[in-house]
Design an enzyme around this catalytic site. Structure first.
Site, PDB file in Angstrom:
ATOM      1  N   ASN A  10       0.967  -1.253  -0.027  1.00  0.00           N
ATOM      2  CA  ASN A  10       0.027   0.174   0.002  1.00  0.00           C
ATOM      3  C   ASN A  10       1.024   1.066   0.052  1.00  0.00           C
ATOM      4  O   ASN A  10       1.706   1.280   0.992  1.00  0.00           O
ATOM      5  CB  ASN A  10      -0.872  -0.098   1.325  1.00  0.00           C
ATOM      6  CG  ASN A  10      -1.803   1.077   1.349  1.00  0.00           C
ATOM      7  OD1 ASN A  10      -1.288   2.382   1.306  1.00  0.00           O
ATOM      8  ND2 ASN A  10      -3.068   1.031   1.756  1.00  0.00           N
ATOM      9  N   HIS A  13       0.956   6.045   2.096  1.00  0.00           N
ATOM     10  CA  HIS A  13       1.896   7.039   2.868  1.00  0.00           C
ATOM     11  C   HIS A  13       2.970   7.635   2.209  1.00  0.00           C
ATOM     12  O   HIS A  13       3.445   8.668   2.872  1.00  0.00           O
ATOM     13  CB  HIS A  13       2.171   6.646   4.260  1.00  0.00           C
ATOM     14  CG  HIS A  13       0.781   6.037   5.012  1.00  0.00           C
ATOM     15  ND1 HIS A  13      -0.347   7.001   5.141  1.00  0.00           N
ATOM     16  CD2 HIS A  13       0.218   5.045   5.272  1.00  0.00           C
ATOM     17  CE1 HIS A  13      -1.213   6.474   5.782  1.00  0.00           C
ATOM     18  NE2 HIS A  13      -1.076   5.323   5.883  1.00  0.00           N
ATOM     19  N   HIS A  46      -5.527   3.695  -1.570  1.00  0.00           N
ATOM     20  CA  HIS A  46      -6.946   4.092  -0.992  1.00  0.00           C
ATOM     21  C   HIS A  46      -7.364   5.492  -1.317  1.00  0.00           C
ATOM     22  O   HIS A  46      -6.430   6.279  -0.812  1.00  0.00           O
ATOM     23  CB  HIS A  46      -6.894   3.871   0.596  1.00  0.00           C
ATOM     24  CG  HIS A  46      -8.090   4.281   1.289  1.00  0.00           C
ATOM     25  ND1 HIS A  46      -8.365   4.020   2.536  1.00  0.00           N
ATOM     26  CD2 HIS A  46      -9.415   4.547   0.792  1.00  0.00           C
ATOM     27  CE1 HIS A  46      -9.618   4.192   3.130  1.00  0.00           C
ATOM     28  NE2 HIS A  46     -10.349   4.475   1.925  1.00  0.00           N
ATOM     29  N   ARG A  48      -9.234   8.474  -0.796  1.00  0.00           N
ATOM     30  CA  ARG A  48     -10.429   8.786   0.509  1.00  0.00           C
ATOM     31  C   ARG A  48     -11.255   9.717   0.082  1.00  0.00           C
ATOM     32  O   ARG A  48     -10.779  10.571  -0.990  1.00  0.00           O
ATOM     33  CB  ARG A  48      -9.575   9.131   1.748  1.00  0.00           C
ATOM     34  CG  ARG A  48      -8.824   7.633   2.414  1.00  0.00           C
ATOM     35  CD  ARG A  48      -8.214   8.376   3.572  1.00  0.00           C
ATOM     36  NE  ARG A  48      -9.443   8.611   4.680  1.00  0.00           N
ATOM     37  CZ  ARG A  48      -9.841   7.874   5.669  1.00  0.00           C
ATOM     38  NH1 ARG A  48      -8.991   6.584   5.869  1.00  0.00           N
ATOM     39  NH2 ARG A  48     -10.865   7.855   6.198  1.00  0.00           N
ATOM     40  N   ARG A  52      -7.042  12.663   1.641  1.00  0.00           N
ATOM     41  CA  ARG A  52      -5.901  12.990   2.231  1.00  0.00           C
ATOM     42  C   ARG A  52      -4.564  12.650   1.983  1.00  0.00           C
ATOM     43  O   ARG A  52      -3.514  12.962   2.402  1.00  0.00           O
ATOM     44  CB  ARG A  52      -6.068  12.575   3.824  1.00  0.00           C
ATOM     45  CG  ARG A  52      -6.012  11.096   4.250  1.00  0.00           C
ATOM     46  CD  ARG A  52      -6.217  10.957   5.666  1.00  0.00           C
ATOM     47  NE  ARG A  52      -7.621  11.259   6.005  1.00  0.00           N
ATOM     48  CZ  ARG A  52      -8.214  10.696   7.109  1.00  0.00           C
ATOM     49  NH1 ARG A  52      -7.292   9.789   7.746  1.00  0.00           N
ATOM     50  NH2 ARG A  52      -9.401  10.876   7.419  1.00  0.00           N
ATOM     51  N   GLU A  73      -8.903   0.569  -3.051  1.00  0.00           N
ATOM     52  CA  GLU A  73      -9.385   0.509  -1.466  1.00  0.00           C
ATOM     53  C   GLU A  73     -10.299   1.812  -1.642  1.00  0.00           C
ATOM     54  O   GLU A  73     -10.175   3.000  -2.132  1.00  0.00           O
ATOM     55  CB  GLU A  73      -8.378   0.861  -0.569  1.00  0.00           C
ATOM     56  CG  GLU A  73      -8.160  -0.486   0.198  1.00  0.00           C
ATOM     57  CD  GLU A  73      -7.282  -0.125   1.513  1.00  0.00           C
ATOM     58  OE1 GLU A  73      -7.666   0.717   2.312  1.00  0.00           O
ATOM     59  OE2 GLU A  73      -6.282  -0.691   1.638  1.00  0.00           O
ATOM     60  N   THR A 104     -18.182  -2.362  15.773  1.00  0.00           N
ATOM     61  CA  THR A 104     -17.650  -1.640  16.664  1.00  0.00           C
ATOM     62  C   THR A 104     -15.883  -1.748  16.718  1.00  0.00           C
ATOM     63  O   THR A 104     -15.388  -0.770  17.336  1.00  0.00           O
ATOM     64  CB  THR A 104     -18.058  -2.362  18.133  1.00  0.00           C
ATOM     65  OG1 THR A 104     -18.357  -3.802  17.958  1.00  0.00           O
ATOM     66  CG2 THR A 104     -19.348  -1.993  18.475  1.00  0.00           C
ATOM     67  N   GLU A 154     -11.115  -9.546   3.135  1.00  0.00           N
ATOM     68  CA  GLU A 154      -9.791  -9.121   3.709  1.00  0.00           C
ATOM     69  C   GLU A 154     -10.066  -9.074   5.165  1.00  0.00           C
ATOM     70  O   GLU A 154     -10.806  -8.262   5.701  1.00  0.00           O
ATOM     71  CB  GLU A 154      -9.179  -7.875   3.370  1.00  0.00           C
ATOM     72  CG  GLU A 154      -7.905  -7.436   3.898  1.00  0.00           C
ATOM     73  CD  GLU A 154      -7.079  -6.514   3.230  1.00  0.00           C
ATOM     74  OE1 GLU A 154      -6.976  -6.296   1.989  1.00  0.00           O
ATOM     75  OE2 GLU A 154      -6.350  -5.724   3.772  1.00  0.00           O
ATOM     76  N   HIS A 196      -3.653  -4.796   7.876  1.00  0.00           N
ATOM     77  CA  HIS A 196      -3.973  -3.490   8.571  1.00  0.00           C
ATOM     78  C   HIS A 196      -2.913  -3.825   9.955  1.00  0.00           C
ATOM     79  O   HIS A 196      -3.130  -4.440  10.811  1.00  0.00           O
ATOM     80  CB  HIS A 196      -5.458  -3.265   9.168  1.00  0.00           C
ATOM     81  CG  HIS A 196      -5.368  -1.849   9.830  1.00  0.00           C
ATOM     82  ND1 HIS A 196      -5.877  -0.714   8.986  1.00  0.00           N
ATOM     83  CD2 HIS A 196      -5.009  -1.316  11.127  1.00  0.00           C
ATOM     84  CE1 HIS A 196      -5.742   0.282   9.777  1.00  0.00           C
ATOM     85  NE2 HIS A 196      -5.204   0.243  10.903  1.00  0.00           N
TER      86      HIS A 196
HETATM   87  N1  PXP Z   1      -5.739  -3.229   4.273  1.00  0.00           N
HETATM   88  C1  PXP Z   1      -6.850  -2.325   4.329  1.00  0.00           C
HETATM   89  C2  PXP Z   1      -8.209  -2.732   3.779  1.00  0.00           C
HETATM   90  C3  PXP Z   1      -6.507  -1.016   4.826  1.00  0.00           C
HETATM   91  O1  PXP Z   1      -7.586  -0.222   4.898  1.00  0.00           O
HETATM   92  C4  PXP Z   1      -5.145  -0.586   5.331  1.00  0.00           C
HETATM   93  C5  PXP Z   1      -4.778   0.577   5.460  1.00  0.00           C
HETATM   94  O2  PXP Z   1      -5.137   1.615   4.827  1.00  0.00           O
HETATM   95  C6  PXP Z   1      -4.201  -1.728   4.896  1.00  0.00           C
HETATM   96  C7  PXP Z   1      -4.540  -3.050   4.659  1.00  0.00           C
HETATM   97  C8  PXP Z   1      -2.750  -1.630   5.241  1.00  0.00           C
HETATM   98  O3  PXP Z   1      -2.586  -1.105   6.782  1.00  0.00           O
HETATM   99  P1  PXP Z   1      -1.234  -0.685   7.285  1.00  0.00           P
HETATM  100  O4  PXP Z   1      -1.047   0.604   6.576  1.00  0.00           O
HETATM  101  O5  PXP Z   1      -1.492  -0.506   8.628  1.00  0.00           O
HETATM  102  O6  PXP Z   1      -0.079  -1.636   6.878  1.00  0.00           O
END
Ligand code: PXP
Length: 250
Positions: A10, A13, A46, A48, A52, A73, A104, A154, A196
């Site tokens: 991903n 960032h 992703h 958003r 962001r 995403e 939750t 996932e 995640h």
């Molecule tokens: N999978 C999904 C569905 C996510 O939303 C994220 C965070 O954007 C990730 C994986 C990757 O998570 P991380 O950035 O904490 O590795």
């Protein structure tokens, strides 16, 4: 039988850092190309609602330039569905962005949002996009995912990764939920991914679950890249996943 475990990287960032200053660098597409050269099997981004990190133009450039599957995403909104249909990524992972869309713990509210998610899943499938639902690791969520018609889920690993900081018992309980959910996914005929909050150690541990086909990892890899470079971070991640898959003890 234990099959291959793919690594999806991903690049959100990288865009976060770029956007902190404005301008064009660092470029998430450059990071994606480097990640592929280092062994990533796919790229996740992703888009958003608030843009962001990843922006519309990033998605377009990623789709145009990548030779590996692009996992888009997105929230299940009309705007994102229209963008995904125009972009035609290989896959779309539906994620919650608002409190009302999550359970939750943090995955999609696949029970309350069932009918809407089924409609979005069918729309995306209709243009050849493979839909995955980001869910909590529970039997109920998996049953709902099946009735929604998603070919992939996932599993949200966030609660487990956080629990590791709060002692072994809680972490073991969370890991057991993931283990049972992966078994349930296979029983339901749904392909199982996870992600995640994963780092080298947690990726290695979870890679041992034979039902998993893909891990999606972002924040830790981009952070590690500051210290060792992105290629090296990806090489180390792949080594951790392979060791976990092969049952090699740390
Ligand atoms: N999978 C999904 C569905 C996510 O939303 C994220 C965070 O954007 C990730 C994986 C990757 O998570 P991380 O950035 O904490 O590795």
């Amino acid at each position: 039988m234990t099959g291959a475990l793919r690594l999806g990287v991903n690049v959100d960032h990288v865009a976060t850092v770029r956007n902190a200053r404005g301008g064009a660098v660092p470029d998430p597409l450059r990071a994606a190309l480097l990640a592929i050269a280092a062994g990533a099997d796919g790229i996740t981004a992703h888009l958003r609602e608030d843009r962001r990190h990843i922006r519309d133009d990033d998605m377009r450039r990623l789709k145009e330039a990548l030779s590996v599957p692009l996992n888009f995403e997105m929230a299940a909104t009309d705007e994102m569905v229209a963008t995904a249909i125009a972009t035609r990524p290989h896959a779309a992972c539906l994620v919650p962005e608002k409190r009302s869309e999550r359970t939750t713990e943090g995955g999609l509210d696949v029970i309350g949002g069932h009918d809407h998610l089924a409609k979005v899943t069918a729309e995306l499938a209709g243009v050849g996009v493979r839909v995955s639902l980001f869910i909590e690791p529970t039997v109920q969520a998996l049953q709902a995912a099946r009735s929604i018609g998603a070919p992939v889920v996932e599993l949200h690993t966030g609660a487990w990764c956080e629990a590791l900081a709060h002692g072994e018992t809680r972490a073991e309980r969370e890991f057991e939920r993931l283990r049972l959910a992966a078994i349930e996914a296979e029983a339901q005929g749904i392909e199982c991914h996870a992600g995640h909050g994963l780092d080298y150690a947690t990726a290695r541990t979870i890679a041992a679950l034979p039902q998993l086909r893909e891990l999606n990892i972002g924040h830790f890899l981009i952070g590690e890249a500051i210290f060792v470079g992105l290629s090296e971070a990806i090489l180390q991640m792949r080594a951790a996943m392979e060791a976990g898959r092969a049952g090699v003890r740390p």
